[in-house]
Design an enzyme around this catalytic site. Structure first.
Site, PDB file in Angstrom:
ATOM      1  N   ARG A 102       0.647  -1.261   0.121  1.00  0.00           N
ATOM      2  CA  ARG A 102       0.032   0.082   0.084  1.00  0.00           C
ATOM      3  C   ARG A 102       1.046   1.339   0.045  1.00  0.00           C
ATOM      4  O   ARG A 102       1.413   1.422   1.068  1.00  0.00           O
ATOM      5  CB  ARG A 102      -0.844   0.064   1.125  1.00  0.00           C
ATOM      6  N   HIS A 129      -6.768   1.184  -7.396  1.00  0.00           N
ATOM      7  CA  HIS A 129      -6.939   0.525  -6.103  1.00  0.00           C
ATOM      8  C   HIS A 129      -7.884  -0.841  -6.467  1.00  0.00           C
ATOM      9  O   HIS A 129      -8.979  -0.770  -6.152  1.00  0.00           O
ATOM     10  CB  HIS A 129      -7.980   1.541  -5.159  1.00  0.00           C
ATOM     11  N   GLN A 132      -9.716  -2.949  -3.906  1.00  0.00           N
ATOM     12  CA  GLN A 132     -11.214  -2.315  -3.450  1.00  0.00           C
ATOM     13  C   GLN A 132     -12.341  -2.713  -4.432  1.00  0.00           C
ATOM     14  O   GLN A 132     -13.725  -2.951  -4.153  1.00  0.00           O
ATOM     15  CB  GLN A 132     -11.159  -0.858  -3.277  1.00  0.00           C
ATOM     16  N   ASP A 217     -16.259   8.887  -3.553  1.00  0.00           N
ATOM     17  CA  ASP A 217     -14.935   9.074  -2.592  1.00  0.00           C
ATOM     18  C   ASP A 217     -14.826  10.112  -2.145  1.00  0.00           C
ATOM     19  O   ASP A 217     -15.721  11.191  -2.525  1.00  0.00           O
ATOM     20  CB  ASP A 217     -13.813   8.335  -3.426  1.00  0.00           C
ATOM     21  N   CYS A 257     -15.852   3.630  -0.544  1.00  0.00           N
ATOM     22  CA  CYS A 257     -14.856   2.681  -0.114  1.00  0.00           C
ATOM     23  C   CYS A 257     -14.549   2.942   1.362  1.00  0.00           C
ATOM     24  O   CYS A 257     -13.981   1.972   1.798  1.00  0.00           O
ATOM     25  CB  CYS A 257     -13.617   2.757  -1.058  1.00  0.00           C
ATOM     26  N   ARG A 285     -13.802  -7.012   1.523  1.00  0.00           N
ATOM     27  CA  ARG A 285     -12.432  -6.631   1.470  1.00  0.00           C
ATOM     28  C   ARG A 285     -11.914  -8.198   1.871  1.00  0.00           C
ATOM     29  O   ARG A 285     -10.930  -8.481   1.144  1.00  0.00           O
ATOM     30  CB  ARG A 285     -11.887  -5.497   2.225  1.00  0.00           C
TER      31      ARG A 285
END
Length: 300
Positions: A102, A129, A132, A217, A257, A285
């Site tokens: 990450r 990402h 996700q 987001d 998310c 997830r």
């Protein structure tokens, strides 16, 4: 077993992605403590950016599959002290069975993958990402079935999440409506590669019209805090309100998310409303990444 990485959704074919999503649903619905395909295996988790969902889901996933996970940060390793990435990749991959990263720069993940002898997973970069998106797509499949032929509205920043939604649209064959302020549209290379799947709209309301899924987001992601005031002004007309959701289909789902800034990019009544599946999305997830870890690290 051929070495495979998961840097973007395009590392899976359409068929493989659907198989992985169905496997994630299966793992979620049939939890078996005796099923340990990763027994004795270790996942190194490298975090340049802090996280809640990414760390918990990968660490828990490895434990549930019989393996272990190591948390590594730049403060605790040579990664933050100037050691060349290729050297770190060679050393770390000689001692573990998989690497999840990450990070800030996307090149960090691609460089690691180039020099690693074990699978490398993109847990988030400034460009994409994909993990996700696995969770988001699993959530849609669970609630509404296959997303092929459906329409999704992305409202807000053309960021890493938006880029991965563009990739998902081309792989899973759904239409993607984009409503992004000027100056905050997605990278042209993503747009150009999936132009047949996407359309741009001037307002959030227009983008949501007739959609099966509405997604947003935060307006300022981690590392963009200095731009907060500027972004609030730029995005003030891009909040997902009940009026925006009313333009979508009655049964349209809402996803985010997380973490969310309630009252900013999404109204409280939407995120807590009957169409919101944000907590299923967050839980998934774990299950989607278990399916991914099994695919990349089990040898099957």
């Amino acid at each position: 077993m051929k070495l495979r990485h998961f840097i973007s959704l395009h590392d899976l074919t359409s068929s493989e992605l659907r198989q992985l999503l169905n496997r994630a649903i299966e793992l979620k619905n049939t939890r078996n403590p005796d099923f340990q395909p990763l027994k004795g295996k270790v996942l190194a988790m490298i975090f340049e950016k802090s996280s809640t969902r990414t760390r918990i889901s990968f660490e828990t996933g490895m434990i549930q599959l019989g393996g272990n996970a190591l948390f590594l940060s730049p403060r605790d390793t040579q990664l933050g002290r100037g050691e060349p990435l290729r050297d770190s990749a060679k050393v770390i991959s000689s001692m573990v069975d998989g690497i999840m990263m990450r990070t800030n720069k996307h090149e960090t993940v691609t460089t690691f993958a180039e020099h690693s002898r074990v699978p490398v997973i993109n847990g988030l970069t400034d460009l994409m990402h994909p993990c996700q998106l696995l969770a988001d797509m699993q959530t849609f499949f669970e609630h509404r079935g296959d997303i092929e032929g459906k329409t999704v509205a992305w409202i807000g920043d053309g960021n890493n999440m938006c880029h991965s939604y563009i990739e998902a649209a081309s792989i899973l064959n759904f239409k993607l409506h984009l409503a992004c302020p000027e100056g905050y549209k997605p990278d042209s290379c993503f747009v150009n590669s999936a132009s047949a799947s996407i359309n741009f709209f001037d307002t959030a309301q227009q983008a949501a019209e007739g959609c099966d899924l509405v997604v947003t987001d935060v307006w300022a992601s981690m590392g963009q805090e200095e731009e907060q005031k500027q972004r609030v002004l730029a995005f003030k007309d891009y909040q997902v309100t009940q009026s925006v959701m009313s333009a979508a289909k009655k049964e349209a789902l809402f996803m985010h998310c997380l973490p969310a800034h309630r009252g900013e990019e999404v109204a409280e009544e939407v995120i807590d409303g009957p169409n919101s599946v944000i907590f299923d999305e967050a839980e998934n997830r774990l299950h989607a990444q278990k399916a991914l870890l099994e695919l990349l690290m089990s040898g099957n």
